[in-house]
Design a protein around this motif. Structure first.
Motif, PDB file in Angstrom:
ATOM      1  N   CYS A  35       0.807  -1.223   0.000  1.00 31.10           N
ATOM      2  CA  CYS A  35       0.000   0.000   0.000  1.00 31.10           C
ATOM      3  C   CYS A  35       0.841   1.274   0.000  1.00 31.10           C
ATOM      4  O   CYS A  35       0.317   2.356   0.253  1.00 31.10           O
ATOM      5  N   GLY A  36       2.153   1.151  -0.255  1.00 29.94           N
ATOM      6  CA  GLY A  36       2.993   2.331  -0.367  1.00 29.94           C
ATOM      7  C   GLY A  36       3.799   2.688   0.856  1.00 29.94           C
ATOM      8  O   GLY A  36       4.708   3.512   0.775  1.00 29.94           O
ATOM      9  N   PHE A  37       3.506   2.104   2.019  1.00 35.97           N
ATOM     10  CA  PHE A  37       4.254   2.438   3.231  1.00 35.97           C
ATOM     11  C   PHE A  37       5.545   1.638   3.344  1.00 35.97           C
ATOM     12  O   PHE A  37       6.589   2.184   3.662  1.00 35.97           O
ATOM     13  N   HIS A  38       5.480   0.326   3.099  1.00 41.52           N
ATOM     14  CA  HIS A  38       6.708  -0.481   3.172  1.00 41.52           C
ATOM     15  C   HIS A  38       7.269  -0.755   1.790  1.00 41.52           C
ATOM     16  O   HIS A  38       8.448  -1.083   1.639  1.00 41.52           O
ATOM     17  N   ALA A  61      -5.337  -5.663   1.051  1.00 40.17           N
ATOM     18  CA  ALA A  61      -4.429  -4.567   1.409  1.00 40.17           C
ATOM     19  C   ALA A  61      -3.351  -5.098   2.346  1.00 40.17           C
ATOM     20  O   ALA A  61      -3.663  -5.573   3.440  1.00 40.17           O
ATOM     21  N   VAL A  63      -0.897  -4.022   4.672  1.00 33.65           N
ATOM     22  CA  VAL A  63      -0.556  -2.811   5.428  1.00 33.65           C
ATOM     23  C   VAL A  63       0.678  -3.051   6.295  1.00 33.65           C
ATOM     24  O   VAL A  63       0.913  -4.161   6.776  1.00 33.65           O
ATOM     25  N   ARG A  66       5.359   2.516   8.409  1.00 34.26           N
ATOM     26  CA  ARG A  66       5.863   3.507   7.449  1.00 34.26           C
ATOM     27  C   ARG A  66       7.389   3.374   7.398  1.00 34.26           C
ATOM     28  O   ARG A  66       8.127   4.055   8.102  1.00 34.26           O
ATOM     29  N   ASP A  86      -2.753   5.096  10.206  1.00 38.17           N
ATOM     30  CA  ASP A  86      -1.866   4.629   9.136  1.00 38.17           C
ATOM     31  C   ASP A  86      -2.499   3.455   8.381  1.00 38.17           C
ATOM     32  O   ASP A  86      -2.422   3.370   7.154  1.00 38.17           O
ATOM     33  N   TYR A  89      -5.419   4.754   6.282  1.00 41.64           N
ATOM     34  CA  TYR A  89      -4.882   5.484   5.132  1.00 41.64           C
ATOM     35  C   TYR A  89      -4.429   4.529   4.034  1.00 41.64           C
ATOM     36  O   TYR A  89      -4.726   4.722   2.846  1.00 41.64           O
ATOM     37  N   GLN A  90      -3.715   3.473   4.420  1.00 41.09           N
ATOM     38  CA  GLN A  90      -3.191   2.525   3.440  1.00 41.09           C
ATOM     39  C   GLN A  90      -4.304   1.762   2.721  1.00 41.09           C
ATOM     40  O   GLN A  90      -4.253   1.567   1.510  1.00 41.09           O
ATOM     41  N   ALA A  93      -5.894   4.076   0.205  1.00 40.25           N
ATOM     42  CA  ALA A  93      -5.069   4.296  -0.990  1.00 40.25           C
ATOM     43  C   ALA A  93      -5.193   3.125  -1.958  1.00 40.25           C
ATOM     44  O   ALA A  93      -5.362   3.314  -3.168  1.00 40.25           O
TER      45      ALA A  93
END
Length: 266
Positions: A35-38, A61, A63, A66, A86, A89-90, A93
């Motif tokens: 989801c873009g965090f890791h 997702a 998750v 960050r 967080d 948010y993930q 997204a």
């Protein structure tokens, strides 16, 4: 007998490529999409969702903390409110990317250090459950059997799905051997496939010290970043199918009721 086969996908970033998502999506039934965090960037996430929708693979997702630099494999002592947000948010997204592809997020799976932390970390487990429920109380969640995470998710009214790992070693207590320790990751595709069949049948498998351990599961994970991941996933699917085990998603792919956006071409 039935079992879901999932894999961690969408973890490439910019010019850095990890795993063969397209090949794995032709084998697995559920895709745990970063989801873009890791890991993952917007283009990678959208493309992965499009491929999953075309293949009829359920989108989940994945998750995490960050932590792009550490690939989400470092514990972070995040305040509970921040962690819940967080997670929310993930999921949001990835849902945007999934809906643009004509699909929907159907479940949530924590990644890496967060997954391992909430096996025992009650406060973070509760925070992740709150984040998921704030997005949609009907989402399913994947987790380790007997974990604080699945208990917290059950209290939050979420559907819980027990997960086992095809290519990871277990401790005698049924938890995952930390990656930094010898023998934590398995590589022999034939051995892994036979081990998975034993898990699905409810039979014990050998822990890292040789102790028999039972790992109840409704979904099996093959890590997309493992060497030989495609061969491992294919061997597992073939071994299960040959033994009469039906491989299917625990959360059927969710279609978006809105009109699908033009495909991502970059």
């Amino acid at each position: 007998m039935r079992i879901d086969l999932n894999s961690d996908l969408g973890e490439s970033f910019g010019r850095w490529e990890l795993g063969d998502d397209e090949a794995l999506l032709s084998i697995v039934t559920s895709a745990n999409v970063a989801c873009g965090f890791h890991a993952g960037d917007p283009t990678v996430l959208r493309r992965t969702c499009e491929q999953a929708v075309r293949r009829g693979v359920a989108i989940g997702a994945q998750v995490g903390y960050r932590d792009l630099a550490g690939f989400g494999r470092r514990f972070i002592d995040v305040p509970p409110e921040d962690l819940a947000n967080d997670v929310l948010y993930q999921i949001g997204a990835l849902e945007a990317m999934a809906r643009a592809a004509g699909g929907r997020v159907g479940y949530v799976k924590p990644h890496g250090a967060l997954y391992n932390a909430i096996v025992h970390h009650e406060e973070q487990a509760e925070a992740v459950a709150r984040g998921v429920r704030a997005f949609a109380p009907d989402l399913a969640v994947l987790g380790l059997p007997g974990s604080a995470w699945l208990r917290a998710a059950e209290r939050a009214g979420l559907r819980t799905v027990r997960e086992a790992f095809a290519d990871r070693a277990y401790t005698p207590e049924g938890t995952l051997v930390p990656r930094r320790e010898p023998g934590a990751v398995l590589h022999d595709a034939e051995e892994i496939a036979e081990r998975c069949l034993r898990m699905v049948r409810g039979e014990p498998v050998a822990a890292v010290d040789g102790t028999p351990v039972r790992v109840g599961a409704e979904s099996l994970c093959v890590h997309g970043d493992s060497p030989g991941a495609v061969d491992i996933a294919r061997k597992v699917a073939e071994r299960l199918g040959g033994a009469g085990v039906e491989v299917e998603a625990f959360a059927p792919p969710r279609a978006d009721a809105h009109r699908k956006a033009p495909a991502c071409t970059s």
